[in-house]
Design an enzyme around this catalytic site. Structure first.
Site, PDB file in Angstrom:
ATOM      1  N   TYR A  95      84.097 -81.125  72.455  1.00 14.72           N
ATOM      2  CA  TYR A  95      83.494 -80.057  72.350  1.00 14.72           C
ATOM      3  C   TYR A  95      82.572 -79.740  73.728  1.00 14.72           C
ATOM      4  O   TYR A  95      82.722 -78.669  74.517  1.00 14.72           O
ATOM      5  CB  TYR A  95      82.438 -79.833  71.029  1.00 14.72           C
ATOM      6  N   PRO A 108      86.016 -71.659  64.909  1.00 18.27           N
ATOM      7  CA  PRO A 108      87.148 -71.194  63.772  1.00 18.27           C
ATOM      8  C   PRO A 108      86.155 -70.134  62.791  1.00 18.27           C
ATOM      9  O   PRO A 108      85.011 -70.175  63.153  1.00 18.27           O
ATOM     10  CB  PRO A 108      87.349 -72.418  62.919  1.00 18.27           C
ATOM     11  N   HIS A 334      81.602 -75.029  66.337  1.00 16.85           N
ATOM     12  CA  HIS A 334      82.378 -76.072  65.648  1.00 16.85           C
ATOM     13  C   HIS A 334      81.630 -77.482  65.868  1.00 16.85           C
ATOM     14  O   HIS A 334      81.913 -78.349  64.910  1.00 16.85           O
ATOM     15  CB  HIS A 334      83.643 -76.188  66.103  1.00 16.85           C
ATOM     16  N   SER A 450      90.207 -86.734  58.307  1.00 19.78           N
ATOM     17  CA  SER A 450      88.852 -86.791  58.058  1.00 19.78           C
ATOM     18  C   SER A 450      88.730 -88.384  58.074  1.00 19.78           C
ATOM     19  O   SER A 450      89.280 -89.119  57.655  1.00 19.78           O
ATOM     20  CB  SER A 450      88.792 -86.266  56.527  1.00 19.78           C
ATOM     21  N   SER A 550      95.898 -78.022  61.172  1.00 18.59           N
ATOM     22  CA  SER A 550      94.913 -78.482  60.436  1.00 18.59           C
ATOM     23  C   SER A 550      95.017 -77.983  59.032  1.00 18.59           C
ATOM     24  O   SER A 550      95.417 -76.894  58.641  1.00 18.59           O
ATOM     25  CB  SER A 550      93.455 -78.157  61.061  1.00 18.59           C
ATOM     26  N   GLN A 551      94.839 -78.890  58.001  1.00 24.18           N
ATOM     27  CA  GLN A 551      94.744 -78.342  56.518  1.00 24.18           C
ATOM     28  C   GLN A 551      93.232 -78.056  56.191  1.00 24.18           C
ATOM     29  O   GLN A 551      92.539 -78.805  56.344  1.00 24.18           O
ATOM     30  CB  GLN A 551      95.468 -79.215  55.634  1.00 24.18           C
TER      31      GLN A 551
HETATM   32  N1  COA Z   1     103.750 -87.235  44.746  1.00 24.89           N
HETATM   33  C1  COA Z   1     103.054 -86.238  44.164  1.00 24.89           C
HETATM   34  N2  COA Z   1     101.813 -85.867  44.552  1.00 24.89           N
HETATM   35  C2  COA Z   1     101.312 -86.204  45.555  1.00 24.89           C
HETATM   36  C3  COA Z   1     102.035 -86.934  46.369  1.00 24.89           C
HETATM   37  C4  COA Z   1     103.388 -87.601  45.795  1.00 24.89           C
HETATM   38  N3  COA Z   1     104.099 -88.640  46.426  1.00 24.89           N
HETATM   39  N4  COA Z   1     101.287 -87.397  47.500  1.00 24.89           N
HETATM   40  C5  COA Z   1     100.066 -86.804  47.387  1.00 24.89           C
HETATM   41  N5  COA Z   1     100.182 -85.924  45.984  1.00 24.89           N
HETATM   42  C6  COA Z   1      99.031 -84.960  45.631  1.00 24.89           C
HETATM   43  C7  COA Z   1      97.619 -85.578  45.948  1.00 24.89           C
HETATM   44  O1  COA Z   1      97.596 -86.649  44.720  1.00 24.89           O
HETATM   45  C8  COA Z   1      96.703 -84.583  45.846  1.00 24.89           C
HETATM   46  O2  COA Z   1      96.430 -84.207  44.466  1.00 24.89           O
HETATM   47  P1  COA Z   1      95.474 -83.257  44.155  1.00 24.89           P
HETATM   48  O3  COA Z   1      95.696 -81.637  44.781  1.00 24.89           O
HETATM   49  O4  COA Z   1      95.578 -83.154  42.786  1.00 24.89           O
HETATM   50  O5  COA Z   1      94.351 -83.922  44.751  1.00 24.89           O
HETATM   51  C9  COA Z   1      97.780 -83.456  46.522  1.00 24.89           C
HETATM   52  O6  COA Z   1      99.045 -83.896  46.533  1.00 24.89           O
HETATM   53  C10 COA Z   1      97.354 -83.400  47.896  1.00 24.89           C
HETATM   54  O7  COA Z   1      97.555 -84.551  48.912  1.00 24.89           O
HETATM   55  P2  COA Z   1      98.231 -84.595  50.237  1.00 24.89           P
HETATM   56  O8  COA Z   1      99.236 -83.164  50.506  1.00 24.89           O
HETATM   57  O9  COA Z   1      98.923 -85.821  50.551  1.00 24.89           O
HETATM   58  O10 COA Z   1      97.072 -84.144  51.256  1.00 24.89           O
HETATM   59  P3  COA Z   1      95.707 -84.838  51.293  1.00 24.89           P
HETATM   60  O11 COA Z   1      94.779 -83.948  50.191  1.00 24.89           O
HETATM   61  O12 COA Z   1      95.515 -86.241  50.885  1.00 24.89           O
HETATM   62  O13 COA Z   1      95.421 -84.235  52.606  1.00 24.89           O
HETATM   63  C11 COA Z   1      94.648 -84.507  54.902  1.00 24.89           C
HETATM   64  C12 COA Z   1      95.610 -84.974  53.664  1.00 24.89           C
HETATM   65  C13 COA Z   1      95.138 -85.291  56.125  1.00 24.89           C
HETATM   66  C14 COA Z   1      94.735 -83.201  55.158  1.00 24.89           C
HETATM   67  C15 COA Z   1      93.198 -85.123  54.526  1.00 24.89           C
HETATM   68  O14 COA Z   1      93.363 -86.500  54.445  1.00 24.89           O
HETATM   69  C16 COA Z   1      92.284 -84.772  55.602  1.00 24.89           C
HETATM   70  O15 COA Z   1      91.947 -85.441  56.395  1.00 24.89           O
HETATM   71  N6  COA Z   1      91.752 -83.633  55.115  1.00 24.89           N
HETATM   72  C17 COA Z   1      90.501 -83.110  56.377  1.00 24.89           C
HETATM   73  C18 COA Z   1      91.281 -82.057  57.196  1.00 24.89           C
HETATM   74  C19 COA Z   1      90.303 -81.551  58.268  1.00 24.89           C
HETATM   75  O16 COA Z   1      89.285 -82.061  58.467  1.00 24.89           O
HETATM   76  N7  COA Z   1      90.407 -80.312  58.274  1.00 24.89           N
HETATM   77  C20 COA Z   1      89.293 -79.437  58.844  1.00 24.89           C
HETATM   78  C21 COA Z   1      89.346 -79.686  60.561  1.00 24.89           C
HETATM   79  S1  COA Z   1      88.012 -78.886  61.333  1.00 24.89           S
END
Ligand code: COA
Length: 637
Positions: A95, A108, A334, A450, A550-551
């Site tokens: 940044y 954002p 941000h 994260s 990004s998610q």
């Molecule tokens: N089989 C069935 N379900 C599964 C699975 C599998 N093999 N793998 C994952 N899942 C499920 C998880 O248990 C989770 O369930 P929930 O919705 O009940 O919690 C769901 O699917 C989502 O998991 P997944 O898609 O693997 O992603 P995550 O939630 O772990 O997210 C990241 C991954 C990288 C996005 C997350 O760790 C992260 O860092 N998020 C922050 C992003 C961020 O900072 N964004 C803003 C930037 S400014």
């Protein structure tokens, strides 16, 4: 990989203050591991010749007794001494050293559901509830009563660092001639802010939210907002649209600010804005349609100088927009916090507003409240010149944005989970597949991961353009090879596994981007010249994120979006829900290689192809199973 202890007794801990919780320090990954991963990440993205050159450079850097070892030792010392060894390097790199204009390039936006305001008072009532929600949330922050977050998804259950929340209403990004500064109110001797700034018709007003030690009620706030709206209508009192300067490149803004700072009236106005809790921008109707895409554009840039583009102050971390046409949301600076924190805060505000909206807000304050104050500006001809150039540059930026909010409705997270795959990894593979379809190549990709499992953790990068995904998308697209579905499915699974493994690597602090950044910055402090590794073309290319993804999941009525990070790139923010996935795709019109609508279409096609692949392969495996059991699958239905 460091082993993190899971939080026990999660429920009981959820209200535990972060102060009582000890989070682990972000680790420094082993040097050789990072160098090997770096080579693996880049091998398939650069030419063979370049790769050979890069490999030699990397080996020299990592050789026993080489520069890498020395820098690694210094990073480990830094890790010992500091709460978070990478935070300041990262903040500068991501940044504060970036001199691009904040709108679109950096800030954002979160877009709320479209509101129906029949009359001007409805807009003000909504704003009053919103401010009341902010005060409520601020009180929770001040008493450290915001419940601790716990990780969900991969490696769920760990408590997360809460520090970023405290930057929501106490931060300010000061423009600088060489770099910006992130100012935190908390570190000042100044008292806590008890006013917000209201922007209306490009004018700025100070709205005190605590008067005579009493927090204003939603009714009081409504009264005050009405006064502001009236004052803003007065054409004779109107002052130049100084907020426009904050939408400019940081260097240009810093120069204009230095001129304005020579005058004491301007200094007082700056001081009020910089020490405010947040901005509330009462926007005029944007004039466009009110689709998700159009509302997102209003939030990302305000529609340019002739619309609401000057009704902003981009340096302030939280700007709430409440438009007369019902376009509402937040645009944020941000640097103090990540999108997830913003979304959590807004969730609270929307809930507060839903509850508050049930009560009728009347403008009938018991006591006579002092009128809000208009901020004054003294503008020299020099500043007028800056304003004209800022207006022109904002106009160009606005016209150049190619943006689409696209809802993929065929399926969502639930279908993916049924395939026993990580939804996030699946969507990332779909994005790569879509990009490959359009360009027949993969490019360095950023996905934010994260690091909040660690003390003062922000994010690192998941490099989603893995070698495995390249093999998979080639297998899907190469018509000549026409692989059988079972093989395609194997390749798909291995692409998903590679993506999931990288995600785990990143969220446990073992990804390569922060580490390489740390080594580079340490090298700057240690040597006269940067090691070849950091001037090598492959390294420079590895940091040009053509795909910045990004998610940002949201559960209530809102969605998040942002712009591309480089001129020839895409921004791709996605929001996976049970039965649909929302994508916000951005790019720049003057780049001939990108098109947001084409990319959105390719994502949709890729997701459909992946579903078909999963369905076919589950049919095949059902057939195999049915044969083993000695009957045809149809007879089982
Ligand atoms: N089989 C069935 N379900 C599964 C699975 C599998 N093999 N793998 C994952 N899942 C499920 C998880 O248990 C989770 O369930 P929930 O919705 O009940 O919690 C769901 O699917 C989502 O998991 P997944 O898609 O693997 O992603 P995550 O939630 O772990 O997210 C990241 C991954 C990288 C996005 C997350 O760790 C992260 O860092 N998020 C922050 C992003 C961020 O900072 N964004 C803003 C930037 S400014």
């Amino acid at each position: 990989m460091p082993i993190l202890k899971k939080a026990t007794a999660k429920k009981e801990n959820s209200m535990q203050s972060q102060d009582e919780m000890l989070l682990p320090k972000l680790p420094v990954p082993p040097l050789q591991q990072t160098l090997d991963t770096y080579l693996r990440c880049m091998k398939h993205l650069v030419s063979e010749e370049q790769y050979k050159k890069t490999k030699t450079i990397v080996e020299k850097f990592g050789a026993p007794g080489g520069q890498g070892e020395l820098l690694q030792k210094k990073l480990l010392e830094r890790h010992e001494k500091m709460e978070n060894w990478v935070l300041h390097y990262w903040l500068d790199d991501m940044y504060l050293n970036n001199q691009s204009a904040l709108p679109i390039n950096s800030s954002p936006a979160v877009i709320f559901a479209h509101q129906q305001f029949q009359e001007a008072d409805d807009q003000l009532r909504f704003a009053a509830h919103l401010i009341s929600g902010v005060l409520d949330y601020k009180a929770l922050l001040d008493t450290h009563a915001v419940p601790v977050d716990f990780a969900r998804g991969q490696l769920s259950g760990h408590p997360l660092c809460m520090k970023q929340y405290y930057g929501l209403f106490s931060s300010y990004r000061l423009p600088g001639l060489t770099k910006d500064t992130l100012v935190s109110q908390k570190s000042n001797v100044m008292p806590e802010p008890d006013h917000i700034i209201v922007a209306c018709n490009n004018q700025f007003f100070v709205l005190d939210v605590v008067i005579n030690f009493r927090r204003l009620s939603a009714g009081d706030l409504f009264t005050q907002l009405r006064k502001i709206a009236k004052m803003a209508e007065n054409e004779e009192e109107r002052l130049p649209p100084i907020g426009l300067l904050t939408s400019d490149g940081r260097l240009e803004w810093a120069k204009a600010r230095a001129i304005l700072m020579e005058d004491s009236t301007n200094r007082d106005s700056f001081d009020m804005i910089e020490r405010s809790l947040c901005l509330v921008c009462l926007d005029s109707p944007g004039g466009g349609e009110l689709s998700d895409t159009d509302r997102a554009l209003q939030l990302l840039h305000g529609g340019g100088y002739n619309k609401n583009g000057a009704n902003r102050w981009y340096d302030k971390s939280m700007q709430f927009v409440v438009g007369r046409d019902g376009v509402c949301g937040t645009v944020c600076e941000h640097s103090p916090f990540d999108g997830i924190i913003l979304v959590q805060c807004i969730k609270h505000l929307l809930k507060h507003m839903k509850e508050g909206a049930k009560k009728l807000v009347r403008a009938d304050s018991v006591s006579e409240l002092p009128a809000p104050r208009r901020l004054r500006w003294k503008c020299s001809p020099d500043v007028q010149g800056h304003l004209a150039s800022s207006a022109e540059r904002l106009e160009r930026l606005v016209k150049n944005l190619d943006f689409i909010a696209y809802k993929f409705e065929n399926y969502g997270k639930e279908f993916i989970k049924k395939q026993k795959m990580s939804p996030d990894a699946y969507i990332q593979v779909a994005l790569q597949f879509a990009f490959y379809r359009l360009n027949m190549r993969l490019v360095p990709t950023y996905e934010s991961a994260s690091l909040r499992r660690y003390e003062a953790g922000r994010v690192d990068n998941i490099r989603s353009a893995t070698p495995e995904v390249l093999t998979f998308v080639k297998g899907m697209e190469d018509k000549r090879s026409a692989l059988p579905n079972s093989e395609k499915m194997q390749l798909f699974k291995s692409a998903i596994a590679a993506q999931t493994n990288y995600t785990i690597l990143a969220i446990t602090g073992m990804a390569i981007d922060n580490h390489l950044l740390g080594l580079r910055e340490m090298a700057r402090e240690t040597f006269d010249e940067l090691p070849d590794l950091f001037t090598d073309e492959a390294y420079l290319a590895s940091n040009q994120f053509i795909l910045s993804t990004s998610q940002v999941p949201t559960t209530m009525e809102m969605f998040c979006c942002y712009g591309p990070v480089i001129p020839q790139g895409y921004g791709a923010c996605y929001n996976p829900q049970s039965e649909y996935i929302l994508f916000c795709i951005s790019s720049f019109k003057n780049c001939p290689e990108t098109s947001s609508s084409k990319f959105a279409k390719a994502i949709s096609e890729s997701l459909m192809d992946l579903k078909e692949l999963c369905s076919r392969s589950s049919l095949t495996s059902t057939s195999i199973q049915a044969k083993v059991e000695g009957c045809h699958p149809a007879t089982k239905l």
